[in-house]
Scaffold this motif. Structure first.
Motif, short mmCIF file in Angstrom:
data_model
loop_
_atom_site.label_atom_id
_atom_site.label_comp_id
_atom_site.label_asym_id
_atom_site.label_seq_id
_atom_site.Cartn_x
_atom_site.Cartn_y
_atom_site.Cartn_z
N LEU A 214 18.67 -5.50 14.26
CA LEU A 214 18.86 -5.49 12.81
C LEU A 214 18.37 -4.17 12.24
O LEU A 214 17.35 -3.63 12.68
N LEU B 98 16.99 -1.73 9.19
CA LEU B 98 16.20 -1.68 7.97
C LEU B 98 15.91 -0.22 7.67
O LEU B 98 15.26 0.46 8.47
N LEU C 271 15.24 -10.14 4.68
CA LEU C 271 15.75 -8.80 5.00
C LEU C 271 15.98 -8.01 3.71
O LEU C 271 15.64 -6.82 3.62
N ILE D 112 10.69 -11.16 9.04
CA ILE D 112 12.06 -11.38 8.60
C ILE D 112 12.68 -12.53 9.37
O ILE D 112 12.95 -12.43 10.57
N LYS E 288 17.42 -9.89 16.57
CA LYS E 288 16.62 -9.27 15.52
C LYS E 288 16.24 -7.84 15.84
O LYS E 288 16.13 -7.00 14.94
N ASP F 233 10.09 -8.69 14.36
CA ASP F 233 10.58 -8.90 12.99
C ASP F 233 9.50 -8.69 11.93
O ASP F 233 9.66 -9.12 10.79
#
Length: 200
Positions: free
Chosen positions: A28, A30, A188, A182, A25, A99
């Motif tokens: 990830l 964003l 997401l 998330i 995570k 997250d």
């Protein structure tokens, strides 16, 4: 720098992201940034120093602490142990999960204002929902954590809170839940829409 400099920040990044296909995570993206970058930008300025507990990803200037993979309490234990090695150990540790990209930037200020002399922890909430991993912990209260983990099969953060004196810090006054986290692809997508909407 916070008004009370004796605060360490802990980004909990040991989750295995199973519901997202076993992804890291922390990596990830964003809005063009890693979730770890979002967490560091929100938590770091509220603390004297910040670390990442668990996982394999970090950023320049953030120490990466290994844990035993046993969930958030393992990361908290690693951070507690690390803090104890400081020349001047912090009075408080504040935890935020990697997250939760919208973690409130005023959390430490509000939590310190709520904590009394007998308070072991202040825990974030939004309405009726409690977020035990979003919390300000008195370091001396964490002296009980090693024994709790050694003798208690319940490794949940809520289970540990049950033996402490803690208070909730409610953010229900916010239009959006700042502790939103998330866990799935849909989360997401929702986070991306929220970020785009607030940048417009």
């Amino acid at each position: 720098m916070p008004d009370n400099p004796h605060i360490s920040g802990v980004i909990l990044a040991g989750g295995q992201g199973r519901r997202l296909g076993n992804v890291d995570k922390a990596r990830l993206r964003l809005g063009g940034q890693k979730l770890l970058e979002h967490a560091a930008a929100r938590l770091g300025p509220q603390t004297e120093a910040a670390v990442v507990a668990g996982g394999e990803t970090t950023l320049p200037g953030l120490a990466l602490l290994k844990d035993d993979g046993g969930g958030p309490l393992s990361g908290l234990l690693a951070a507690y142990t690390h803090a104890g090695t400081s020349a001047v150990p912090p009075e408080w540790l504040v935890t935020a999960p990697v997250d939760s990209p919208f973690f409130p930037t005023d959390f430490v200020t509000r939590a310190l204002g709520k904590a009394g002399d007998a308070t072991d922890a202040v825990v974030g909430s939004s309405g009726d929902t409690l977020y035990p991993v979003c919390a300000l912990w008195r370091r001396s209260a964490l002296d009980r954590l090693p024994d709790h983990l050694a003798h208690n099969p319940d490794r949940s953060v809520r289970g540990f809170l049950d033996i402490l004196r803690w208070l909730p810090l409610d953010y229900a006054d916010r239009d959006d839940n700042p502790f939103f986290n998330i866990n799935r692809v849909g989360d997401l997508i929702r986070a991306r829409k929220h970020l785009a909407r607030n940048r417009d």
